[in-house]
Design a protein around this motif. Structure first.
Motif, PDB file in Angstrom:
ATOM      1  N   GLY A  32      12.688 -15.120   9.318  1.00 28.22           N
ATOM      2  CA  GLY A  32      11.299 -14.785   9.039  1.00 28.22           C
ATOM      3  C   GLY A  32      11.194 -13.555   8.149  1.00 28.22           C
ATOM      4  N   LEU A  33      11.971 -12.522   8.467  1.00 25.85           N
ATOM      5  CA  LEU A  33      11.965 -11.310   7.646  1.00 25.85           C
ATOM      6  C   LEU A  33      12.423 -11.607   6.219  1.00 25.85           C
ATOM      7  CD1 LEU A  33      13.546  -8.719  10.134  1.00 25.85           C
ATOM      8  CD2 LEU A  33      11.131  -8.877   9.443  1.00 25.85           C
ATOM      9  N   ALA A  34      13.489 -12.386   6.099  1.00 26.05           N
ATOM     10  CA  ALA A  34      14.033 -12.695   4.770  1.00 26.05           C
ATOM     11  C   ALA A  34      13.042 -13.517   3.949  1.00 26.05           C
ATOM     12  CB  ALA A  34      15.365 -13.429   4.905  1.00 26.05           C
ATOM     13  N   HIS A  35      12.448 -14.544   4.547  1.00 25.28           N
ATOM     14  CA  HIS A  35      11.482 -15.364   3.821  1.00 25.28           C
ATOM     15  C   HIS A  35      10.242 -14.546   3.448  1.00 25.28           C
ATOM     16  CE1 HIS A  35      13.238 -19.353   3.685  1.00 25.28           C
ATOM     17  NE2 HIS A  35      13.635 -19.217   4.934  1.00 25.28           N
ATOM     18  N   GLN A  36       9.814 -13.665   4.337  1.00 30.48           N
ATOM     19  CA  GLN A  36       8.659 -12.825   4.021  1.00 30.48           C
ATOM     20  C   GLN A  36       8.976 -11.916   2.833  1.00 30.48           C
ATOM     21  OE1 GLN A  36       7.376 -10.110   7.128  1.00 30.48           O
ATOM     22  NE2 GLN A  36       5.273 -10.132   6.351  1.00 30.48           N
ATOM     23  N   ALA A  37      10.142 -11.298   2.842  1.00 27.18           N
ATOM     24  CA  ALA A  37      10.531 -10.417   1.742  1.00 27.18           C
ATOM     25  C   ALA A  37      10.706 -11.189   0.438  1.00 27.18           C
ATOM     26  CB  ALA A  37      11.830  -9.683   2.096  1.00 27.18           C
ATOM     27  N   ALA A  38      11.118 -12.461   0.542  1.00 36.42           N
ATOM     28  CA  ALA A  38      11.305 -13.287  -0.655  1.00 36.42           C
ATOM     29  C   ALA A  38       9.986 -13.882  -1.145  1.00 36.42           C
ATOM     30  CB  ALA A  38      12.317 -14.398  -0.368  1.00 36.42           C
ATOM     31  N   GLY A  39       8.907 -13.682  -0.385  1.00 38.25           N
ATOM     32  CA  GLY A  39       7.601 -14.162  -0.822  1.00 38.25           C
ATOM     33  C   GLY A  39       7.225 -15.547  -0.355  1.00 38.25           C
ATOM     34  N   ASP A  40       7.970 -16.128   0.585  1.00 38.99           N
ATOM     35  CA  ASP A  40       7.661 -17.466   1.098  1.00 38.99           C
ATOM     36  C   ASP A  40       6.941 -17.339   2.439  1.00 38.99           C
ATOM     37  OD1 ASP A  40       7.563 -20.077   2.056  1.00 38.99           O
ATOM     38  OD2 ASP A  40       9.645 -20.532   1.522  1.00 38.99           O
ATOM     39  N   ALA A  44       8.258 -18.007   6.344  1.00 39.51           N
ATOM     40  CA  ALA A  44       8.257 -16.819   7.192  1.00 39.51           C
ATOM     41  C   ALA A  44       7.429 -17.067   8.446  1.00 39.51           C
ATOM     42  CB  ALA A  44       7.718 -15.613   6.419  1.00 39.51           C
ATOM     43  N   ALA A  45       6.223 -17.599   8.274  1.00 38.11           N
ATOM     44  CA  ALA A  45       5.340 -17.855   9.417  1.00 38.11           C
ATOM     45  C   ALA A  45       5.971 -18.859  10.375  1.00 38.11           C
ATOM     46  CB  ALA A  45       3.982 -18.351   8.933  1.00 38.11           C
ATOM     47  N   ALA A  46       6.586 -19.905   9.847  1.00 36.32           N
ATOM     48  CA  ALA A  46       7.210 -20.911  10.715  1.00 36.32           C
ATOM     49  C   ALA A  46       8.317 -20.286  11.556  1.00 36.32           C
ATOM     50  CB  ALA A  46       7.749 -22.066   9.878  1.00 36.32           C
ATOM     51  N   HIS A  47       9.136 -19.426  10.952  1.00 32.28           N
ATOM     52  CA  HIS A  47      10.229 -18.799  11.711  1.00 32.28           C
ATOM     53  C   HIS A  47       9.700 -17.769  12.702  1.00 32.28           C
ATOM     54  CE1 HIS A  47      13.721 -20.772  10.118  1.00 32.28           C
ATOM     55  NE2 HIS A  47      13.296 -20.576   8.879  1.00 32.28           N
ATOM     56  N   PHE A  48       8.732 -16.947  12.302  1.00 36.00           N
ATOM     57  CA  PHE A  48       8.171 -15.984  13.246  1.00 36.00           C
ATOM     58  C   PHE A  48       7.521 -16.699  14.427  1.00 36.00           C
ATOM     59  CE2 PHE A  48       7.662 -12.784   9.585  1.00 36.00           C
ATOM     60  CZ  PHE A  48       8.831 -12.111   9.915  1.00 36.00           C
ATOM     61  N   GLU A  61      13.129 -11.114  32.330  1.00 33.83           N
ATOM     62  CA  GLU A  61      12.532  -9.928  31.718  1.00 33.83           C
ATOM     63  C   GLU A  61      13.303  -9.637  30.437  1.00 33.83           C
ATOM     64  OE1 GLU A  61      11.863  -5.250  32.702  1.00 33.83           O
ATOM     65  OE2 GLU A  61      11.788  -6.677  34.364  1.00 33.83           O
ATOM     66  N   LEU A  62      12.579  -9.335  29.391  1.00 38.87           N
ATOM     67  CA  LEU A  62      13.205  -9.160  28.085  1.00 38.87           C
ATOM     68  C   LEU A  62      13.806  -7.765  27.934  1.00 38.87           C
ATOM     69  CD1 LEU A  62      10.443 -10.740  25.824  1.00 38.87           C
ATOM     70  CD2 LEU A  62      12.493 -11.833  26.736  1.00 38.87           C
ATOM     71  N   PRO A  63      14.978  -7.684  27.309  1.00 34.62           N
ATOM     72  CA  PRO A  63      15.499  -6.364  26.947  1.00 34.62           C
ATOM     73  C   PRO A  63      14.520  -5.704  25.962  1.00 34.62           C
ATOM     74  CG  PRO A  63      17.169  -8.074  26.644  1.00 34.62           C
ATOM     75  CD  PRO A  63      15.879  -8.761  26.945  1.00 34.62           C
ATOM     76  N   ALA A  64      14.494  -4.400  25.948  1.00 36.98           N
ATOM     77  CA  ALA A  64      13.541  -3.662  25.110  1.00 36.98           C
ATOM     78  C   ALA A  64      13.642  -4.052  23.637  1.00 36.98           C
ATOM     79  CB  ALA A  64      13.741  -2.163  25.275  1.00 36.98           C
ATOM     80  N   ALA A  65      14.844  -4.203  23.126  1.00 36.57           N
ATOM     81  CA  ALA A  65      15.007  -4.542  21.704  1.00 36.57           C
ATOM     82  C   ALA A  65      14.423  -5.920  21.392  1.00 36.57           C
ATOM     83  CB  ALA A  65      16.481  -4.491  21.308  1.00 36.57           C
ATOM     84  N   LEU A  66      14.599  -6.876  22.297  1.00 33.99           N
ATOM     85  CA  LEU A  66      14.065  -8.224  22.088  1.00 33.99           C
ATOM     86  C   LEU A  66      12.538  -8.209  22.185  1.00 33.99           C
ATOM     87  CD1 LEU A  66      14.703 -11.164  21.498  1.00 33.99           C
ATOM     88  CD2 LEU A  66      15.031 -11.518  23.960  1.00 33.99           C
ATOM     89  N   GLU A  67      11.999  -7.436  23.104  1.00 36.49           N
ATOM     90  CA  GLU A  67      10.546  -7.310  23.222  1.00 36.49           C
ATOM     91  C   GLU A  67       9.964  -6.667  21.964  1.00 36.49           C
ATOM     92  OE1 GLU A  67       6.660  -7.480  24.325  1.00 36.49           O
ATOM     93  OE2 GLU A  67       8.360  -8.566  25.156  1.00 36.49           O
ATOM     94  N   GLU A  68      10.654  -5.688  21.392  1.00 39.58           N
ATOM     95  CA  GLU A  68      10.185  -5.068  20.142  1.00 39.58           C
ATOM     96  C   GLU A  68      10.175  -6.087  19.002  1.00 39.58           C
ATOM     97  OE1 GLU A  68      12.506  -1.569  19.245  1.00 39.58           O
ATOM     98  OE2 GLU A  68      12.034  -0.662  21.193  1.00 39.58           O
ATOM     99  N   ARG A  69      11.211  -6.899  18.922  1.00 37.55           N
ATOM    100  CA  ARG A  69      11.263  -7.929  17.878  1.00 37.55           C
ATOM    101  C   ARG A  69      10.151  -8.963  18.077  1.00 37.55           C
ATOM    102  NH1 ARG A  69      17.234  -8.336  18.523  1.00 37.55           N
ATOM    103  NH2 ARG A  69      18.042  -6.773  17.116  1.00 37.55           N
ATOM    104  N   GLU A  71       7.224  -8.488  19.518  1.00 37.95           N
ATOM    105  CA  GLU A  71       5.959  -7.848  19.128  1.00 37.95           C
ATOM    106  C   GLU A  71       5.849  -7.754  17.607  1.00 37.95           C
ATOM    107  OE1 GLU A  71       5.814  -4.124  21.198  1.00 37.95           O
ATOM    108  OE2 GLU A  71       5.484  -5.076  23.150  1.00 37.95           O
ATOM    109  N   ASP A  72       6.948  -7.388  16.957  1.00 39.08           N
ATOM    110  CA  ASP A  72       6.937  -7.279  15.498  1.00 39.08           C
ATOM    111  C   ASP A  72       6.705  -8.645  14.856  1.00 39.08           C
ATOM    112  OD1 ASP A  72       7.364  -5.748  12.979  1.00 39.08           O
ATOM    113  OD2 ASP A  72       9.099  -7.093  12.804  1.00 39.08           O
ATOM    114  N   ALA A  73       7.387  -9.663  15.351  1.00 44.49           N
ATOM    115  CA  ALA A  73       7.213 -11.014  14.798  1.00 44.49           C
ATOM    116  C   ALA A  73       5.776 -11.491  14.985  1.00 44.49           C
ATOM    117  CB  ALA A  73       8.188 -11.991  15.448  1.00 44.49           C
TER     118      ALA A  73
END
Length: 168
Positions: A32-40, A44-48, A61-69, A71-73
């Motif tokens: 998702g990040l890569a497609h968003q940066a590439a302009g697709d 990007a939306a499909a992967h997020f 329960e999600l690890p903190a890093a996974l929960e951050e990802r 939320e970001d997605a």
């Protein structure tokens, strides 16, 4: 700007396709990040969306890093949808679409398009239908993916047969 991301996509997409569902979801955030940066925005939306949906289905329960990802997605997905018009193209057997002259791809996805007019050509075999659509930021429309199959013209009726003249 998108070139290093295009290289990452070229490596990750085939890997994503090969992995089983239990493992490939982990690549979706990075794709998702890569497609968003590439302009697709569509990819990007499909992967997020796939990433967010899968993480939400985890029973632990999600690890903190996974929960951050997650939320970001979710935030990136919401921002993409707010900035683009969404054109839903329902799945239909043997129907493909070209958007603004791009490559044909099977329907069954939501295209995120920059606001403005776009031309979508739906094709089934040799038959096609063209739709001109107006994408409006933050709005979603569903475009029918029916492609009428041309029918063979009715055969011409036989020419009338003239009565034979009686023998003389």
């Amino acid at each position: 700007e998108g070139e290093p991301y295009a290289e990452a996509i070229a490596i990750w997409e085939p890997l994503y396709a090969e992995l089983d569902a239990d493992r490939r979801w982990k690549l979706r955030y990075n794709l998702g990040l890569a497609h968003q940066a590439a302009g697709d925005a569509t990819a990007a939306a499909a992967h997020f969306e796939g990433f967010v949906r899968h993480v939400a289905s985890l029973a632990t329960e999600l690890p903190a890093a996974l929960e951050e990802r997650r939320e970001d997605a979710a935030a990136r997905l919401a921002a993409l949808r707010a900035r683009h018009g969404q054109i839903e193209l329902p799945a239909r057997a043997n129907v493909s679409v070209s958007i603004d002259g791009g490559p044909m791809r099977p329907v069954g996805f939501v295209a995120l398009l920059a606001p403005g007019r776009h031309q979508l050509v739906l094709r089934r075999g040799e038959a096609s239908v063209t739709h001109d659509v107006e994408a409006v930021a933050g709005e979603r429309i569903s475009l029918p993916t029916v492609v009428p199959v041309p029918t063979s013209p009715e055969p011409a009726p036989p020419a009338p047969v003239a009565d034979a003249a009686p023998p003389a």
